[in-house]
Design a protein around this motif. Structure first.
Motif, PDB file in Angstrom:
ATOM      1  N   PRO A   1      19.971  17.642  -6.918  1.00 19.07           N
ATOM      2  CA  PRO A   1      19.580  17.726  -8.334  1.00 19.07           C
ATOM      3  C   PRO A   1      18.326  16.918  -8.645  1.00 19.07           C
ATOM      4  CG  PRO A   1      21.540  16.362  -8.055  1.00 19.07           C
ATOM      5  CD  PRO A   1      21.301  17.029  -6.747  1.00 19.07           C
ATOM      6  N   LEU A   2      17.899  16.048  -7.730  1.00 22.61           N
ATOM      7  CA  LEU A   2      16.689  15.259  -7.947  1.00 22.61           C
ATOM      8  C   LEU A   2      15.525  15.747  -7.089  1.00 22.61           C
ATOM      9  CD1 LEU A   2      18.233  11.672  -8.188  1.00 22.61           C
ATOM     10  CD2 LEU A   2      17.121  12.953 -10.022  1.00 22.61           C
ATOM     11  N   TYR A   3      15.668  16.925  -6.491  1.00 23.50           N
ATOM     12  CA  TYR A   3      14.584  17.455  -5.663  1.00 23.50           C
ATOM     13  C   TYR A   3      13.343  17.707  -6.523  1.00 23.50           C
ATOM     14  CZ  TYR A   3      12.128  20.298  -2.205  1.00 23.50           C
ATOM     15  OH  TYR A   3      11.202  20.785  -1.318  1.00 23.50           O
ATOM     16  N   GLY A   4      12.201  17.218  -6.023  1.00 27.24           N
ATOM     17  CA  GLY A   4      10.959  17.379  -6.762  1.00 27.24           C
ATOM     18  C   GLY A   4      10.692  16.295  -7.777  1.00 27.24           C
ATOM     19  N   ARG A   5      11.590  15.347  -7.920  1.00 27.07           N
ATOM     20  CA  ARG A   5      11.401  14.254  -8.880  1.00 27.07           C
ATOM     21  C   ARG A   5      12.015  12.949  -8.359  1.00 27.07           C
ATOM     22  NH1 ARG A   5      14.830  17.772 -13.254  1.00 27.07           N
ATOM     23  NH2 ARG A   5      16.744  17.982 -12.064  1.00 27.07           N
ATOM     24  N   PRO A   6      11.643  12.556  -7.141  1.00 28.34           N
ATOM     25  CA  PRO A   6      12.182  11.316  -6.581  1.00 28.34           C
ATOM     26  C   PRO A   6      11.612  10.096  -7.296  1.00 28.34           C
ATOM     27  CG  PRO A   6      10.431  12.131  -5.183  1.00 28.34           C
ATOM     28  CD  PRO A   6      10.669  13.186  -6.242  1.00 28.34           C
ATOM     29  N   PRO A   7      12.331   8.981  -7.289  1.00 27.93           N
ATOM     30  CA  PRO A   7      11.786   7.747  -7.865  1.00 27.93           C
ATOM     31  C   PRO A   7      10.534   7.292  -7.115  1.00 27.93           C
ATOM     32  CG  PRO A   7      14.154   7.550  -7.479  1.00 27.93           C
ATOM     33  CD  PRO A   7      13.703   8.796  -6.794  1.00 27.93           C
ATOM     34  N   VAL A   8       9.716   6.519  -7.807  1.00 29.07           N
ATOM     35  CA  VAL A   8       8.568   5.876  -7.172  1.00 29.07           C
ATOM     36  C   VAL A   8       9.092   4.731  -6.306  1.00 29.07           C
ATOM     37  CG1 VAL A   8       6.475   4.528  -7.596  1.00 29.07           C
ATOM     38  CG2 VAL A   8       7.046   6.469  -9.077  1.00 29.07           C
ATOM     39  N   GLU A   9       8.600   4.640  -5.087  1.00 27.62           N
ATOM     40  CA  GLU A   9       9.072   3.594  -4.175  1.00 27.62           C
ATOM     41  C   GLU A   9       8.157   2.370  -4.229  1.00 27.62           C
ATOM     42  OE1 GLU A   9      10.101   2.873   0.562  1.00 27.62           O
ATOM     43  OE2 GLU A   9       8.889   4.593  -0.045  1.00 27.62           O
ATOM     44  N   VAL A  10       8.777   1.199  -4.350  1.00 27.96           N
ATOM     45  CA  VAL A  10       8.075  -0.078  -4.195  1.00 27.96           C
ATOM     46  C   VAL A  10       8.758  -0.801  -3.045  1.00 27.96           C
ATOM     47  CG1 VAL A  10       7.442  -2.269  -5.271  1.00 27.96           C
ATOM     48  CG2 VAL A  10       7.531  -0.184  -6.655  1.00 27.96           C
ATOM     49  N   ARG A  11       8.120  -0.829  -1.899  1.00 26.15           N
ATOM     50  CA  ARG A  11       8.728  -1.471  -0.730  1.00 26.15           C
ATOM     51  C   ARG A  11       8.145  -2.879  -0.568  1.00 26.15           C
ATOM     52  NH1 ARG A  11      10.332   0.666   5.238  1.00 26.15           N
ATOM     53  NH2 ARG A  11      11.489   2.114   3.932  1.00 26.15           N
ATOM     54  N   LEU A  12       9.010  -3.867  -0.730  1.00 29.68           N
ATOM     55  CA  LEU A  12       8.576  -5.254  -0.586  1.00 29.68           C
ATOM     56  C   LEU A  12       8.563  -5.654   0.891  1.00 29.68           C
ATOM     57  CD1 LEU A  12      10.424  -7.131  -3.486  1.00 29.68           C
ATOM     58  CD2 LEU A  12       8.169  -6.065  -3.481  1.00 29.68           C
ATOM     59  N   ARG A  13       7.547  -6.386   1.261  1.00 29.81           N
ATOM     60  CA  ARG A  13       7.419  -6.894   2.615  1.00 29.81           C
ATOM     61  C   ARG A  13       7.359  -8.413   2.574  1.00 29.81           C
ATOM     62  NH1 ARG A  13       6.402  -3.085   6.262  1.00 29.81           N
ATOM     63  NH2 ARG A  13       5.650  -4.641   7.750  1.00 29.81           N
ATOM     64  N   PRO A  14       7.647  -9.072   3.688  1.00 32.23           N
ATOM     65  CA  PRO A  14       7.503 -10.532   3.725  1.00 32.23           C
ATOM     66  C   PRO A  14       6.079 -10.958   3.409  1.00 32.23           C
ATOM     67  CG  PRO A  14       8.725  -9.729   5.648  1.00 32.23           C
ATOM     68  CD  PRO A  14       8.173  -8.515   4.951  1.00 32.23           C
ATOM     69  N   PHE A  15       5.948 -12.190   2.961  1.00 32.45           N
ATOM     70  CA  PHE A  15       4.621 -12.735   2.691  1.00 32.45           C
ATOM     71  C   PHE A  15       3.814 -12.843   3.985  1.00 32.45           C
ATOM     72  CE2 PHE A  15       6.551 -15.346  -1.000  1.00 32.45           C
ATOM     73  CZ  PHE A  15       6.336 -14.302  -1.887  1.00 32.45           C
ATOM     74  N   SER A  16       2.500 -12.744   3.848  1.00 30.12           N
ATOM     75  CA  SER A  16       1.614 -13.072   4.962  1.00 30.12           C
ATOM     76  C   SER A  16       1.739 -14.566   5.263  1.00 30.12           C
ATOM     77  CB  SER A  16       0.166 -12.745   4.589  1.00 30.12           C
ATOM     78  OG  SER A  16      -0.259 -13.592   3.521  1.00 30.12           O
ATOM     79  N   ASP A  17       1.250 -14.979   6.420  1.00 31.87           N
ATOM     80  CA  ASP A  17       1.294 -16.406   6.753  1.00 31.87           C
ATOM     81  C   ASP A  17       0.599 -17.235   5.686  1.00 31.87           C
ATOM     82  OD1 ASP A  17       2.622 -15.693   9.026  1.00 31.87           O
ATOM     83  OD2 ASP A  17       1.053 -16.280  10.436  1.00 31.87           O
ATOM     84  N   GLU A  18      -0.521 -16.723   5.167  1.00 28.89           N
ATOM     85  CA  GLU A  18      -1.275 -17.455   4.154  1.00 28.89           C
ATOM     86  C   GLU A  18      -0.465 -17.621   2.871  1.00 28.89           C
ATOM     87  OE1 GLU A  18      -5.493 -17.040   1.648  1.00 28.89           O
ATOM     88  OE2 GLU A  18      -4.961 -15.557   3.176  1.00 28.89           O
ATOM     89  N   LEU A  19       0.185 -16.529   2.426  1.00 32.11           N
ATOM     90  CA  LEU A  19       0.998 -16.615   1.210  1.00 32.11           C
ATOM     91  C   LEU A  19       2.234 -17.478   1.427  1.00 32.11           C
ATOM     92  CD1 LEU A  19       1.053 -13.118  -0.564  1.00 32.11           C
ATOM     93  CD2 LEU A  19       0.260 -15.297  -1.491  1.00 32.11           C
ATOM     94  N   ALA A  20       2.845 -17.382   2.610  1.00 35.90           N
ATOM     95  CA  ALA A  20       4.022 -18.205   2.915  1.00 35.90           C
ATOM     96  C   ALA A  20       3.655 -19.690   2.873  1.00 35.90           C
ATOM     97  CB  ALA A  20       4.577 -17.839   4.285  1.00 35.90           C
ATOM     98  N   ARG A  21       2.492 -20.022   3.428  1.00 34.17           N
ATOM     99  CA  ARG A  21       2.016 -21.405   3.412  1.00 34.17           C
ATOM    100  C   ARG A  21       1.799 -21.888   1.968  1.00 34.17           C
ATOM    101  NH1 ARG A  21      -1.147 -24.859   6.835  1.00 34.17           N
ATOM    102  NH2 ARG A  21      -0.819 -23.366   8.511  1.00 34.17           N
ATOM    103  N   GLU A  22       1.191 -21.021   1.142  1.00 34.09           N
ATOM    104  CA  GLU A  22       0.930 -21.395  -0.243  1.00 34.09           C
ATOM    105  C   GLU A  22       2.237 -21.535  -1.025  1.00 34.09           C
ATOM    106  OE1 GLU A  22      -1.226 -22.351  -3.733  1.00 34.09           O
ATOM    107  OE2 GLU A  22      -1.622 -22.508  -1.576  1.00 34.09           O
ATOM    108  N   PHE A  23       3.208 -20.675  -0.745  1.00 33.38           N
ATOM    109  CA  PHE A  23       4.515 -20.771  -1.401  1.00 33.38           C
ATOM    110  C   PHE A  23       5.159 -22.120  -1.099  1.00 33.38           C
ATOM    111  CE2 PHE A  23       9.143 -20.350  -1.149  1.00 33.38           C
ATOM    112  CZ  PHE A  23       9.446 -19.890  -2.428  1.00 33.38           C
ATOM    113  N   LEU A  24       5.173 -22.499   0.174  1.00 31.83           N
ATOM    114  CA  LEU A  24       5.761 -23.789   0.555  1.00 31.83           C
ATOM    115  C   LEU A  24       4.980 -24.948  -0.065  1.00 31.83           C
ATOM    116  CD1 LEU A  24       6.516 -23.084   4.326  1.00 31.83           C
ATOM    117  CD2 LEU A  24       8.217 -23.422   2.519  1.00 31.83           C
ATOM    118  N   ARG A  25       3.661 -24.856  -0.040  1.00 31.99           N
ATOM    119  CA  ARG A  25       2.840 -25.936  -0.585  1.00 31.99           C
ATOM    120  C   ARG A  25       3.147 -26.146  -2.067  1.00 31.99           C
ATOM    121  NH1 ARG A  25      -1.132 -27.082  -3.638  1.00 31.99           N
ATOM    122  NH2 ARG A  25      -1.490 -24.917  -4.288  1.00 31.99           N
ATOM    123  N   ARG A  26       3.202 -25.055  -2.826  1.00 34.47           N
ATOM    124  CA  ARG A  26       3.463 -25.173  -4.261  1.00 34.47           C
ATOM    125  C   ARG A  26       4.876 -25.666  -4.533  1.00 34.47           C
ATOM    126  NH1 ARG A  26       0.860 -20.103  -7.585  1.00 34.47           N
ATOM    127  NH2 ARG A  26      -1.142 -19.995  -6.485  1.00 34.47           N
TER     128      ARG A  26
END
Length: 356
Positions: free
Chosen positions: A183-208
């Protein structure tokens, strides 16, 4: 506080996901449904809650439903009625056989039909409303009925939008890749696939996070080497070390131990409906030392003491990719997504399943 273990609920608490919040909101306002996917600990619930809270200030009623433990339509109906009554959402019923609006709020008539009641409930919502269903794969055992209801809602009540989160099995997979008879053929939800942070973002997350606590910290590389950019594990480590004051080594060890336990639980959940559970475990074990298809096949065959068939292997690999346990690289190789998933003793789990 970044190292608070609760899911984040406001943008100022959420790190590194501004674009995703804005994108989810933009899609909802455009009339699209959204599904937020990704591995455990990557921040799906936080993104959902922040988006819902912001939408609630921008002309939408919002309902958040934690689907953990909700695996029947009856359970979902009961939770929805409670949440609607709490939220004072505007419901307009017409000649209902299943629902009644009284002085205590919305209730069910005696002899109500579950699927009909759910559909009627969704169709009776009269205000622009966004329903956030967190971990929607939990209801996969009744996915056929649920998808029919969702298809009807999509066609009949544009005031209702959904944001789903979930692993890529059951309902979530059927939502993203509906078959021609869906019943949802032709109208699937928009996908937002989350991925882990890059090393740079992970470092900034820990720093903050440590900066918020007034703590000087510089052992970023050691943490990221063990936990990668999975925000859930980084947060847990920061809580153990920065908030609770545990020594560095103990905090990292506890994070890895607890995280591995959570991943084993996720893995067991994934294996519940699998006939050859040992095969999936053998593949994950093989991926610790192999990445190419033929090497994985050889290693898995050795671990199982039998020849693994080509189609059998490919189907299992595809299932593990769909769930988010592993990924297929642009070179065609495979790798385990979560570093803590790679720390599990799969050989012991294989022996347990083979002995049953």
């Amino acid at each position: 506080m970044l190292f608070d273990l609760h899911p984040k609920e406001s943008r100022r608490e959420l790190f590194g996901r501004d674009w995703e919040v804005d994108y989810v909101k933009r899609q909802v306002k455009a009339g699209n449904w959204v599904i937020i996917g990704g591995q455990r600990g990557v921040g799906k619930t936080s993104l959902l809650k922040v988006a819902l809270n912001e939408l609630s200030t921008e002309g939408f009623k919002v309902l958040y439903i934690n689907m953990r433990g909700i695996n029947t339509l009856r359970d979902l109906l009961a939770v929805l009625i409670n949440r609607i009554n709490e939220s004072k959402l505007s419901i307009k019923l017409s000649a209902s056989l299943n629902l009644v609006m009284g002085s205590v709020g919305l209730t069910l008539n005696r002899g109500y039909r579950v699927a009909n009641s759910l559909l009627e409930l969704f169709l009776s919502i009269k205000e622009p409303t966004v329903l956030g269903l967190d971990e929607v794969q939990e209801i996969s055992r009744v996915s056929g009925q649920f998808l029919k209801i969702l298809g009807n809602v999509f066609s009949s009540n544009p005031r209702v939008s959904f944001i789903f989160t979930g692993s890529y099995i059951g309902v979530a997979r059927a939502l993203l890749n509906p078959s021609p008879d869906s019943p949802l053929y032709g109208r699937p939800p928009v996908e937002v696939r989350l991925r882990p942070f890059s090393d740079e973002l992970a470092r900034e997350f820990l720093r903050r996070g440590f900066e918020e606590l007034g703590i000087s910290f510089n052992r970023f590389d050691e943490v990221i080497a063990k936990l990668d950019g999975v925000v859930g594990w980084l947060t847990l480590f920061g809580n153990y070390h920065g908030v609770r004051g545990l020594p560095f080594d103990e905090a990292l060890r506890l994070t890895m131990s607890e995280g591995a336990g959570i991943m084993v639980s996720e893995l067991q959940h994934f294996l519940e409906d699998k006939v050859n559970k040992a095969l999936y475990l053998a593949i994950l074990s093989s991926l610790k030392v192999a990445s190419r298809w033929r090497d994985i096949k050889f290693a898995a065959s050795v671990k199982l003491s039998r020849e693994v068939g080509d189609r059998e292997l490919t189907n299992a690999l595809n299932a593990l990719v769909s769930f988010g346990f592993i990924e297929k690289t642009t070179k065609g190789d495979y790798r385990i997504m979560d570093p803590l998933l790679g720390s599990i003793d799969y050989d012991e789990l294989i022996r347990r399943h083979q002995s049953k």
